[in-house]
Structures are given as C-alpha cells and as structure tokens.
Motif scaffolding. Structure first.
Motif, PDB file in Angstrom:
ATOM      1  N   UNK A  11       0.835  -1.212   0.000  1.00 28.36           N
ATOM      2  CA  UNK A  11       0.000   0.000   0.000  1.00 28.36           C
ATOM      3  C   UNK A  11       0.868   1.261   0.000  1.00 28.36           C
ATOM      4  N   UNK A  12       1.958   1.204   0.746  1.00 24.69           N
ATOM      5  CA  UNK A  12       2.853   2.370   0.761  1.00 24.69           C
ATOM      6  C   UNK A  12       3.488   2.585  -0.617  1.00 24.69           C
ATOM      7  N   UNK A  13       3.913   1.501  -1.262  1.00 25.38           N
ATOM      8  CA  UNK A  13       4.512   1.623  -2.596  1.00 25.38           C
ATOM      9  C   UNK A  13       3.469   2.070  -3.621  1.00 25.38           C
ATOM     10  N   UNK A  14       2.258   1.598  -3.458  1.00 27.37           N
ATOM     11  CA  UNK A  14       1.164   1.986  -4.350  1.00 27.37           C
ATOM     12  C   UNK A  14       0.917   3.497  -4.288  1.00 27.37           C
ATOM     13  N   UNK A  15       0.870   4.025  -3.067  1.00 23.14           N
ATOM     14  CA  UNK A  15       0.650   5.471  -2.903  1.00 23.14           C
ATOM     15  C   UNK A  15       1.786   6.260  -3.536  1.00 23.14           C
ATOM     16  N   UNK A  16       3.005   5.752  -3.386  1.00 25.45           N
ATOM     17  CA  UNK A  16       4.174   6.440  -3.949  1.00 25.45           C
ATOM     18  C   UNK A  16       4.100   6.458  -5.480  1.00 25.45           C
ATOM     19  N   UNK A  17       3.768   5.307  -6.061  1.00 23.78           N
ATOM     20  CA  UNK A  17       3.653   5.242  -7.526  1.00 23.78           C
ATOM     21  C   UNK A  17       2.591   6.206  -8.032  1.00 23.78           C
ATOM     22  N   UNK A  18       1.454   6.225  -7.339  1.00 26.65           N
ATOM     23  CA  UNK A  18       0.346   7.091  -7.769  1.00 26.65           C
ATOM     24  C   UNK A  18       0.715   8.564  -7.620  1.00 26.65           C
ATOM     25  N   UNK A  19       1.348   8.902  -6.493  1.00 25.25           N
ATOM     26  CA  UNK A  19       1.710  10.307  -6.263  1.00 25.25           C
ATOM     27  C   UNK A  19       2.670  10.803  -7.349  1.00 25.25           C
ATOM     28  N   UNK A  20       3.608   9.945  -7.721  1.00 27.39           N
ATOM     29  CA  UNK A  20       4.650  10.363  -8.671  1.00 27.39           C
ATOM     30  C   UNK A  20       4.276  10.054 -10.121  1.00 27.39           C
ATOM     31  N   UNK A  21       3.225   9.263 -10.312  1.00 24.84           N
ATOM     32  CA  UNK A  21       2.805   8.912 -11.670  1.00 24.84           C
ATOM     33  C   UNK A  21       3.813   8.042 -12.391  1.00 24.84           C
ATOM     34  N   UNK A  22       4.403   7.118 -11.643  1.00 29.87           N
ATOM     35  CA  UNK A  22       5.426   6.227 -12.215  1.00 29.87           C
ATOM     36  C   UNK A  22       4.948   4.778 -12.165  1.00 29.87           C
ATOM     37  N   UNK A  23       5.597   3.951 -12.992  1.00 30.80           N
ATOM     38  CA  UNK A  23       5.477   2.504 -12.816  1.00 30.80           C
ATOM     39  C   UNK A  23       6.620   2.084 -11.899  1.00 30.80           C
ATOM     40  N   UNK A  24       6.283   1.351 -10.843  1.00 30.74           N
ATOM     41  CA  UNK A  24       7.243   1.023  -9.787  1.00 30.74           C
ATOM     42  C   UNK A  24       7.276  -0.490  -9.598  1.00 30.74           C
ATOM     43  N   UNK A  25       8.492  -1.050  -9.573  1.00 30.26           N
ATOM     44  CA  UNK A  25       8.657  -2.483  -9.316  1.00 30.26           C
ATOM     45  C   UNK A  25       9.262  -2.645  -7.921  1.00 30.26           C
ATOM     46  N   UNK A  26       8.492  -3.211  -7.007  1.00 30.73           N
ATOM     47  CA  UNK A  26       8.948  -3.450  -5.650  1.00 30.73           C
ATOM     48  C   UNK A  26       9.084  -4.933  -5.364  1.00 30.73           C
ATOM     49  N   UNK A  27       9.579  -5.238  -4.161  1.00 29.81           N
ATOM     50  CA  UNK A  27       9.832  -6.633  -3.788  1.00 29.81           C
ATOM     51  C   UNK A  27       9.310  -6.867  -2.375  1.00 29.81           C
ATOM     52  N   UNK A  28       8.537  -7.924  -2.204  1.00 31.38           N
ATOM     53  CA  UNK A  28       7.864  -8.172  -0.922  1.00 31.38           C
ATOM     54  C   UNK A  28       8.011  -9.638  -0.523  1.00 31.38           C
ATOM     55  N   UNK A  29       8.325  -9.871   0.735  1.00 32.94           N
ATOM     56  CA  UNK A  29       8.276 -11.215   1.330  1.00 32.94           C
ATOM     57  C   UNK A  29       6.795 -11.492   1.569  1.00 32.94           C
TER      58      UNK A  29
END
Lengths: 307, 307
Positions: free
Chosen positions: A77-95
C-alpha cells in the motif's frame, strides 16, 4: 501479442541502497531515492530484492516469517501510494505471506495510478551457505489456479515487463520464456554479494559472471535488462558466519547487451538511463534469433538430465 | 552419464586464420598452425568454421556446391592423418555433401588415432545479407535415423565435447541441451564479421555481444567455451556488396565465463590455454544452477511464440 511493441524513448531507473532491519527506515530511504529518480524524469523505477529489510536468509529462523506480508498489505500500500503520487510505474519486492505455510519472494508492479499491475513470484529458489532461501520461499507456481504460467510478463503503461527475481537470472530458460511471451524489458531485482572470506580473484569472477549472464540474456533475446542490487555488509545474525558483503554493481544494459549504466559496489545510487524502445525491433530484423529456433529439437530441455 | 567427469589439466588451442579460395592453400596454413599448437602441448585443437575455403555464403551460386565433400572425404582424410600423426583430438569444419540435394555445415571431431569420434551438423542456420546460409545448408536433423538427437555431445579421449557451429552460439537452448547431456566443454567454430559499412560503435556492440552471449553460456552451464573465428577481409564475389571483414577475437573462457585468452581482430593466432577440468565440478557444487531448473514450468520453450 497482436499489440505492436511499445516504441519511443523511456527513462528508467534502478535504485541501489542498503537495507535496514527496520522496514520504515528502509522504506524511507527507498522513498527518498524514488522521489529523486522520478523528479529527474524516470517513468519506470525498479527496486532491489527484499528492499524493506535486511537480507534475512542468512539463517533459518521461524521468527522471521513475522516479516512477511500479504499483497495487498502495508508495504504494497505504501509503494502503491508512492507510484500514484509520482505517476510512475514502480517495481517493488515483498516477502509475501500467501497463506499460513506458503510464503513467496514476490515482485510487485504498480501502475501510475497505484493499482497493482501484476505480481511475479520467484520461480528458481537458491539455497547455499548464507542464502537459505528454500527454507522461506515456496517457488512460484508453474501454472497458477487461473491457468496463467509462472513465467508471465506484466503489462503496464510503459510496456510489457519481464519481471523475474535474482536467482532466476542464472536461467536462460526464464528469460527466453518472458521474451517469447512478448516481454519488452527484462527486470531482475537482486540481493547478491560476496562471502567476505573468498579470495579477491574469485570475488571478481563471481561479480563478472553475474553481469555477464544477464547481459547474455539481453543479447539472446534482443531486450534491455534492468538489474538493481543491494549494497552494504550484513553480519550473520547468529554471529557464527562471516556475513555477506552485497556487491552492488546494479546495471542497465541495452538489447545488444551493451552496458548503459553501472553502479559501484558500495554507493547508494540512482541509476537512470533513457532507453530507445525501437532498438529491439530494429535489432530483431537483422539478428533474427527468434526466427530460427529449433523448437522441433528442444524437447529434452524439459528433462532434468539427459541421462 | 554414470561416467565421472574428466578431471585434471587439459591444454587446448583454437586456431584463428584467413581462408583461401584454394582448399590446399587453406589446409596448408591450418596444418602449419596445428603442428605448432600440438608441438607446444595442445591436446585438443579447434579450427574455425569452413576453414578450407573462403566464406562462400556471401552469394547464392549453384556452382559452389562443388566445394562440398562427403565425410569421410578428401578433407576429413587429411585432417584425420594430421590428428593421428600428432596424437591430438582435432575439431574441423566441412561443407558436407550428405547426398545430392542435402548439404550440411558440419563439424567433425577426430580422435588421437585419426578415427572420426563424431560429427555435428549445424542446427541453427542463419540467413541475412552476406550470410545466405539457408541456400546451402540443410539444418541438422532434430533426431537422426539412428535415434540420436541433433544436440548430442561427442565423446573423446579428452572429454565429452559439446560441439556446435557459429549461429548456434546465439541460442541458450543449444548450450543447455549439450550441458544436460554431460558436455564438459562448449565449442563453437565460427565465421563472423562486420559489414564494413556499419558504424564503428555498432561494430563494437556486435563483437561484444558475440563474446558476451557465449561467455553467458559458460556461466549458465558452468562450462568452458572455445570459440575460434576467421580473420581477413573477403570481398563479395559478384562485386555488388562491400564484403565482410571477419572480426577474429577468437577466445577461450573458463566455466565462470572468465576470459582466459583472446585474439585480436586481424592476426593469425594460436590461442592456447591449459584448462583445469576440475573447476566445473567445484563450481557446480556451490553455484548449482542445474539443481533448481523448473522443468515443470519450461514447456512453452517448445513453442515458436507464446501468443
């Protein structure tokens, strides 16, 4: 596949950072670097493997499963908000905690509006001294319950992304499967480093092998590769081993394997490159490897050993 | 496969030379270099692709089929005598006439007594301007009439050799199939060069891609690679094109992709290296890629496109 390939220029960035045992500390560093990369024009930003924590696979400890999260969950959810705020496609990694007893090492791709464009669950799981991943991670499903292959690229507004994770990068089969499904970029979030007791010459060979095999996938599939890796020395938690020095050297190469940018082995780095997405198309016209594959003669690739 | 891998040191050599339109001239150069390499201690010597002639695929000309020979035939008999005299394992390359209408680009491996240890018929056939190989060469059989796969390594007194030819080197599938069948060395006789009208930067990328993709096969399969290539500028026979400048850069790398020796782009060269054949075994114990292959998830590699 009837869709024409994405064309034009695309600015991409790979983030190379240290990890912290505290997720909020790690994510604060990540956010700072992602904001800077996006401010400088990157539209696709790739984070390293397991970037919210230390590389916890140095020991086998049941308490570590507490670090896992569902998807969606707090980190996504935190990465999602960041992607939306910046208007970027973001690739993250999660356990990822998929259910009790089933955990994965999962890459998550967020769209420019924060939606989850797709996930990729690491298919090849390593296990060697200091990298006890088979204890923590179930390999990604060969075929998911919805019929989708485990090696399926993820469609986004910046193109079809062949997202894999770390140990997958040693497997030409994985890169090829992504390419055959129309991937336009190969992406490998990574956490790899040296056993600090290895000789310098051996360390140099290992690092060069890591870069070379991925550049080889770029060449064989006429696709760019983005590979962010961790930095920092992380001690072995029980103090019995020597720990790992993560070797950084995050890099981005083009579809002929040409290195476009490469970080050093210890600096926090935003690696940013503008890719010309027309290059794959033009190279495939004159170096048409996919035209000549001998699919009539490859069946033994599905065997463990040809014995 | 129950045989233990060949161990100990092995001195190998790759021969880099110009071709001549006259077979006897080409073979005289080859013999001189092979004698020197053997005299210096090489026990396995690898020649470049189509070393008895010019690279004749720059045009499509039916008269050129006259250059083809059966196996055994005059060239194979000459190479056989040379191998026996010097007590070496020799890998040669022959434009093979299998029957009228069926010709192959064939590598021939000679034992130390001159016997033919095996042949490999090029499986992937290129075709692009100046390299009109599809006109001349039928691809190697997926499965021969005796049931043997086209991707089968050749057993010799110096080990099990994964012999392929040139364009095969762009295909990770081919290297993997050889490795899975127990190949201990990957060998690629080659004839590759630059379109002399390409920009220097593009020429540099092409050369580096050629080296990198093969080093990548070494890494992914934990095997050494021997790749001899042609040198010299060969004009286009009909004078309508610019010809090819063969780029040399023959090289030998170890099982981590580490370059052990590499020639320049224009000199007649004997590239000689002593390989430690125990390295593949020791590397496979700690970087065990073959252990973790997802053969349950690779089936789409047998498809042309995953569309």
């Amino acid at each position: 596949m009837s869709t024409p390939p994405t064309s034009g220029l695309l600015q991409v960035a790979a983030i190379q950072q240290t990890g912290s045992s505290d997720k909020q500390t790690s994510l604060a560093t990540t956010e700072r670097l992602v904001r800077k990369a996006a401010g400088d024009g990157a539209r696709l930003i790739v984070l390293q493997e397991l970037h919210t924590t230390l590389y916890f696979c140095q020991t086998e400890d049941t308490a570590i499963f507490d670090l896992a999260e569902p998807i969606p969950g707090p980190t996504s959810e935190r990465l999602s908000l960041l992607a939306a705020e910046l208007g970027i496609v973001l690739v993250g990694s999660i356990f990822e905690r998929r259910m009790n007893g089933v955990y994965h090492n999962t890459a998550v791709v967020f769209e420019t509006d924060g939606a989850i464009a797709g996930i990729y669950r690491k298919m090849h799981i390593p296990d060697d001294p200091g990298f006890y991943e088979k204890f923590y991670f179930t390999p990604g499903d060969a075929v998911f319950n919805n019929g989708i292959s485990g090696f399926t690229p993820i469609d986004t507004s910046v193109g079809r992304l062949g997202v894999m994770v770390c140990w997958d990068q040693w497997y030409p089969e994985a890169a090829r499967l992504m390419a055959l499904a129309g991937a336009e970029l190969l992406i490998y979030p990574t956490a790899i480093g040296w056993d600090v007791t290895d000789e310098p010459a051996e360390q140099a060979r290992q690092l060069d092998a890591w870069v070379t095999v991925q550049r080889g996938h770029a060449v064989a599939n006429n696709l760019p590769v983005i590979a962010p890796n961790r930095i920092g020395i992380e001690a072995q938690p029980n103090g019995q081993g020597d720990g790992i020095r993560f070797w950084g050297n995050s890099f981005i190469c083009g579809p002929q394997g040409e290195v476009l940018a490469r970080a050093d082995d210890s600096s926090e780095t935003i690696l940013s490159v503008t890719l010309d997405r027309n290059r794959s198309e033009s190279i495939r016209r004159i170096w048409p490897y996919l035209r000549d594959r001998r699919i009539d003669a490859y069946s033994d690739i599905l065997k463990r050993v040809r014995d």
